[in-house]
Each structure stands twice: as C-alpha cells, then as structure tokens.
Motif scaffolding. Structure first.
Motif, PDB file in Angstrom:
ATOM      1  N   SER A  84      -7.482   3.431  -2.052  1.00 44.07           N
ATOM      2  CA  SER A  84      -8.019   2.157  -1.556  1.00 44.07           C
ATOM      3  C   SER A  84      -8.711   2.308  -0.196  1.00 44.07           C
TER       4      SER A  84
ATOM      5  N   ASN B 267      -7.199   2.382   2.597  1.00 43.60           N
ATOM      6  CA  ASN B 267      -6.375   1.781   3.641  1.00 43.60           C
ATOM      7  C   ASN B 267      -5.774   2.818   4.590  1.00 43.60           C
TER       8      ASN B 267
ATOM      9  N   SER C  50      -1.737  -6.020   3.854  1.00 46.30           N
ATOM     10  CA  SER C  50      -2.322  -7.237   3.272  1.00 46.30           C
ATOM     11  C   SER C  50      -2.021  -8.482   4.108  1.00 46.30           C
TER      12      SER C  50
ATOM     13  N   GLU D 276      -2.776   4.919  -5.365  1.00 44.71           N
ATOM     14  CA  GLU D 276      -3.610   3.717  -5.213  1.00 44.71           C
ATOM     15  C   GLU D 276      -3.840   3.398  -3.730  1.00 44.71           C
TER      16      GLU D 276
ATOM     17  N   LYS E  82       1.938  -1.585   1.948  1.00 47.05           N
ATOM     18  CA  LYS E  82       0.845  -2.319   1.309  1.00 47.05           C
ATOM     19  C   LYS E  82       0.862  -3.798   1.728  1.00 47.05           C
TER      20      LYS E  82
ATOM     21  N   ASP F 183      -2.194  -3.413  -6.170  1.00 48.87           N
ATOM     22  CA  ASP F 183      -3.049  -4.571  -5.880  1.00 48.87           C
ATOM     23  C   ASP F 183      -2.647  -5.794  -6.713  1.00 48.87           C
TER      24      ASP F 183
END
Lengths: 128, 441
Positions: free
Chosen positions: B246, B248, A29, B242, A25, A116
C-alpha cells in the motif's frame, strides 16, 4: 490516545503479529487504537477505554471471544450496545449463530478479508 | 427315560397280543381236537344247533383273534414309528435349541430380548459387556433406561415406535454405560413371540459404532484445528504484504514491489489451497450441511466473475453469458453453490489459452436448474476422462500448462458438494477443443 475527535478501536487477538499489523493499519487510517491479547484483558480495556468498535477474535487463551462478548452484553448500559466485529478463523455454524445471537455486528473470516476491507467495514459501521 | 417307557408300553401291548393269539390257538386246538375225536359228526349232514354254534363260535374266535392281532400289530408299529419320529425330532429340536441358545449367549453382537412394554428380559453376554453390568442390574429395566437424559425426545419417539409396532431399524442412539462412558450404537428391534406364552416380545440388536464416532470426532477436531493453524499464518502474511504494497510503510523500488507482488500472489494461492483442503475435509467427514434458501445464482456468478477478473483480463478471455431469469431466485445453498460455480469458471479460465472463450449458460427445464460452463480450452484427454472427479486428479496436459497451479481437488470437491445437494454433474470434453460441464440441481 487523548484526541477526542478520533474514533477508538479495540483489537482483541492473541496472535501478536496479526494484532500488531491491525493496530498499525488502523492507526494509519486515523483511529485511536488499543490492543489486548485475551478476552479478560480485552474486557478490562473495553470498560476502561469504551471503544467505538471492538474487533474480537474467537479462539484465545484465558477467556475466548465468545465469552468476552457474552460478558460485555451482561452490562446493561454501555457493554450491551457497543459494536463488535468478530474477526476469526473459526468457521463453525454454531459459533457464528451464537455470535449473531449475542449481538455481534459482523462475523469476518480473516483469510477472506484484505486489511483494507476491514478498515472499510469499520468506517461503514461508524458512518465515516 | 422316554425310551424305557416306550419299551414298557410295547411289552404290555405285545403281551396282550400274545394272550389273544394264545386264545386263538387254544380255540383252534379245541376245534381241531373235536373234529379228530368225532370226525363222523362233521361229515354227517345233520348237525345239532349246539354243534353248529360250537363250530361257529370257535371259528369266529379264531378269525377275530387273528384280525385283532393284525390290527393291534398295525397300530403298534405305526405308534412305534411315530414315537421314534417324535423322539428324534424332539432330540434334534433340543439340540438346535441348545445350539441357538449358545449362539445367542456367545454372539459378539449385543442381543436383548424385551417384553411388550420394553422391559429387559434376557440380555446376552455381549449386551452385559456393552452396558458394563451384570444380569441382576439390567433385568426388568426399560430398554431405553441407559440413554442420556438429553436424548429424552428421542427416547420418547423410539418408545412410541416400539409400542406402536413401527419398525426400528438401525436408529442411531447414545448409551450411557454403568461406568458413565457414552457409547454410540445403531439400535434395531425385531418383533418376536415368547415361545411359551406367545406374548409379544422384541429382539433388540445393538451395533456398537462408538469407535467410528470417535474417529469422526477426531477428524472434525482436526479440521477445526487445521483451519486455525493454517488460516492464521496465511492471513498474517496477507495483511503484512498488503501493508507493504500500500506504500504506507514507505516506497519500494519497482523490483522490490514485483517481489512483494509475487509473495502476495503465492500466498493467495496458499489461502485457496487451505480453503479447498478445509472444504474437502468437511465434505469427507460429512459435516457439510446443505442450508438451502432463496439464492440468486446470477448475482452470485457475476460476483465470481469480478473476483476472477484479473485472470480473465490478463488472458483476454471472452466471457459469454446466457442467463435464464428463473435462476435469479432458486432454492439452494449459496455458499456451496458459490464453491461449485467458482471452481468450474476458474478451471475454464485456467485451462483456456489466451483469447479463448468461456460460456456460462443458465436455464431452467422441467423443474431442474441447469448450469453449464463450457470453454474452448485444452480439454481433457479421452483416456483420463474417467478419473476427472477423483481426488488429486490432474490431466497430463494440465501439468504442461505453464503457470497453472492446480490442487487436483477442485472437481472432486465440486462433485461431492453437488451430490450432497442432491444434484448431479456431467461433462463432455475433447482434447484441444474444450470442455463443457453441466450441473443439474
């Protein structure tokens, strides 16, 4: 890991699955991410990579998160100031109080956070 | 022995009485003999003064002897009765003392007699077993000698209490036994007097609660273990799903997305259940600490409403608010208050049909903070209303509600927390009309 404009994050957690999804993640990001699976490895990588933020679990084998944080703070220069976010399942008042006293910037309970939220918190702390 | 002495004493006194009686008999005889030998003398009108004297002396002697014997008899019988009573009382006292000593010595509860400075004089057998020592090792030691060094402040407090005659009643103390094991006990000290010197002494009773403490400890450890073991997997599932949701990791078909959404929703319910179970365990082992600080109950409630907005919007529930500004700043534990209000509002939303109304009212009255959550939902059947706050309770009509996932722990938890906070909770409800829950803090 060489791009200098990227902020660097170190994820210290003994749970392989959790560590791996966090690393993915954070990579997506736009961070430069490294992982460690216990406090001792975390401490070595921290001083080697000098991350901008350390995400730190509490209950880990070999060296737990509380001890790693204490050892970091013993370093008068970089270790004393590095931003640390405790990210754990331990919701014990004395552990939390100790972490705050040892200068952790936030104490997050894993089940309370969406992935998130964690990225947002990191960005907020880095004023991104 | 005492009986023999008593007998000897009685024999002596009886002999004296007999002797006096004999004197009386002898005097009577000599008088009677004198009358018989010369009766004319006694019937003549003139008696010489010697003769009168003789008669008077003899008669007086007889009277005095009889009286003396009688008095001695009275004294003697009284004395005997007293002696017998004293003897019996002493005997029964000795027996009850023996009984008491045995009771003290053999009682399963540790008892210790201490002097006025707190030094151990006489511990019973259970006390010696409790400390794991023999009498010689413990005698003369201070009663608080066996407490761990870390409890110094507590020892000082208790010593001050004992010396200042302040009652010590079921004070929780830790005791280090000779083997180094730590035991927990409830300690009480009752003031007594030494039976010989009448000096102040203390009777110490020790109630061993070590097992109970160990059990509590085990429960606490279980809770922290469970929180680790249960939270980690649900957090992992949450974050992976998640990531998938999302986009992704690439796009999914609508059906795949639907399925992932369901996995996410069920996992969230699992997280709620884990959190509730942890909270219930904490309440049950008494490890919930109420940490009051200035709390804004209104902001807190608005935050909960935002969290619940998906359900509220899906069911088109109308939320009515009536806030008293006084509740913007109350002394309360925000974390616990949040659990309480969250449970009440979430229940109201869950058990109210689509398009229904949930009303939240805050008011302050006579120094009490009153929080009322009411709905016009399915209500609680009257015959089940007495079970509302029991663990694992779910009303029959709640079971029938489609899509309602309840653990039956929520209101049990709410009541336990409210009571820990020193408040109370009540409700009125009517089936098919709705429920109103009122909290006073």
């Amino acid at each position: 890991m060489e791009e200098t404009n990227k902020k660097r994050i170190l994820v210290v957690d003994d749970d392989d699955n959790l560590r791996s999804v966090l690393i993915d993640k954070l990579n997506i990001s736009g961070f430069d991410v490294a992982g460690a699976s216990d406090g001792r490895e975390g401490l070595n990588k921290a001083f080697e990579l000098r991350p901008d933020i350390i995400l730190l679990d509490v209950l880990m084998p070999i060296m737990n998160g509380q001890e790693m944080l204490r050892k970091l703070r013993e370093d008068e220069e970089w270790g004393k100031k590095v931003k640390v976010i405790m990210l754990t399942v331990v919701e014990d008042a004395t552990v939390i109080a100790q972490a705050v006293q040892d200068g952790s910037f936030a104490y997050l309970i894993k089940t309370d956070q969406s992935i998130d939220d964690i990225v947002e918190k990191i960005k907020g702390m880095l004023k991104m | 022995m005492r009986k023999n002495l008593l007998l000897a004493e009685h024999l002596t006194i009886s002999s004296v009485v007999l002797f006096i009686m004999l004197g009386a008999v002898f005097a009577s005889f000599s008088l009677v003999e004198d009358i018989l030998t010369r009766p004319q003398r006694y019937f003549s009108t003139e008696l010489s003064s010697e003769e009168i004297q003789f008669i008077l002396v003899h008669i007086s002697f007889v009277i005095i002897s009889v009286l003396a014997s009688y008095i001695i008899y009275l004294v003697l019988s009284l004395h005997t009765r007293t002696e017998i009573t004293v003897f019996n009382t002493t005997k029964s006292l000795a027996a009850s003392l023996e009984q008491f000593v045995k009771f003290y010595e053999e009682a399963p509860v540790p008892y210790i007699i201490i002097d006025k400075s707190g030094k151990i004089i006489n511990p019973n057998k259970a006390a010696l077993r409790f400390f794991g020592v023999v009498l010689e090792e413990i005698k003369e030691k201070d009663i608080f000698h066996y407490q761990p060094e870390e409890d110094k402040d507590r020892i000082e407090k208790l010593t001050r209490y004992y010396k200042g005659n302040i009652p010590i009643n079921r004070e929780e103390v830790r005791i280090v036994t000779k083997s180094g094991a730590i035991k927990w006990a409830l300690l009480s000290i009752f003031e007594t007097k030494d039976p010989e010197s009448f000096a102040r002494t203390g009777l110490v009773t020790i109630f061993d609660i070590t097992e109970q403490k160990q059990l509590d400890q085990a429960k606490t450890e279980f809770v922290s273990l469970a929180s680790h073991q249960l939270r980690t997997p649900v957090a992992t599932v949450k974050w992976y799903v998640e990531m998938l949701l999302s986009g992704n990791m690439g796009e999914f078909s609508p059906k795949q997305n639907d399925y992932l959404g369901t996995v996410y929703k069920v996992n969230e319910e699992m997280i709620d259940l884990v959190e509730t179970l942890l909270n219930v365990s904490r309440v049950e082992i008494g490890s919930v600490r109420v940490e009051s600080k200035p709390t804004n109950a209104i902001d807190l409630t608005e935050g909960i409403l935002v969290e619940l907005s998906p359900q509220i919007e899906t069911k088109k529930i109308n939320i009515e608010r009536q806030y008293d500004d006084n509740l913007r700043n109350i002394e309360s534990d925000p974390k616990l208050l949040r659990i309480v209000i969250q449970n009440l509002i979430s229940n109201a939303v869950k058990y109210t049909p689509d398009g229904g109304t949930v009303a939240i009212r805050f008011k302050e009255s006579l120094g009490e903070n009153i929080i009322v959550v009411s709905d016009n939902g399915i209500g609680i059947p009257e015959n089940q209303q007495n079970k509302v706050f029991t663990k694992m309770f779910r009303a029959d009509n709640a079971h029938n509600l489609t899509g309602s996932q309840g653990t039956g722990l929520g209101l049990y938890l709410v009541k336990s927390i409210i009571e820990a906070m020193g408040g109370n909770i009540s409700f009125i409800s009517k089936e098919d009309e709705g429920s109103t829950f009122t909290i006073k803090l």
